[in-house]
Design an enzyme around this catalytic site. Structure first.
Site, PDB file in Angstrom:
ATOM      1  CB  CYS A   1      29.709  39.022  39.745  1.00 20.23           C
ATOM      2  SG  CYS A   1      31.287  39.301  40.656  1.00 20.23           S
ATOM      3  N   GLY A   2      31.171  35.770  39.799  1.00 23.95           N
ATOM      4  CA  GLY A   2      31.211  34.602  40.709  1.00 23.95           C
ATOM      5  C   GLY A   2      31.860  35.307  41.986  1.00 23.95           C
TER       6      GLY A   2
END
Length: 115
Positions: free
Chosen positions: A11-12
């Site tokens: 997840c960024g």
């Protein structure tokens, strides 16, 4: 400072939150919650301590959310917690815990409130 991040490396936002913690000079305990999920009780405490309700902490964009019928308005908090405990992919991320509080760091800049 004792810091814990419930992290998903894919997840960024989670990666950006972890980077912000490290840029502030801290090395947190990193819990990759998909492999080591919090218990239902821990999850309920994280959500409450962040000042949220379970519906605020569930990943609505996750296909499983609709597949399990969690998008129905009559689904209560207990059912949402049960689903997130059984399927950690449904937990919104990242949660960060510090001595100053708990935040769901979306956007990632929210982590600065508790550093």
């Amino acid at each position: 400072m004792d810091i814990t991040i419930y992290h998903n490396p894919r997840c960024g936002t989670s990666r950006n939150t972890l980077a912000a913690i490290r840029e502030a000079g801290h090395e947190p305990q990193v819990i990759e919650y998909l492999g080591t999920p919090p218990s239902r009780e821990q999850l309920a405490r994280l959500i409450a301590d962040a000042g949220l309700q379970p519906r605020d902490a569930v990943r609505r964009k996750e296909a499983l959310y609709a597949e399990l019928g969690l998008d129905r308005p009559e689904v209560d908090d207990a059912a949402l917690l049960d689903a997130m405990a059984a399927h950690p992919i449904l937990i919104e991320r990242p949660f960060v815990v510090t001595p100053k509080g708990v935040r769901l760091c979306r956007p990632f800049e929210r982590v600065r409130e508790i550093l």
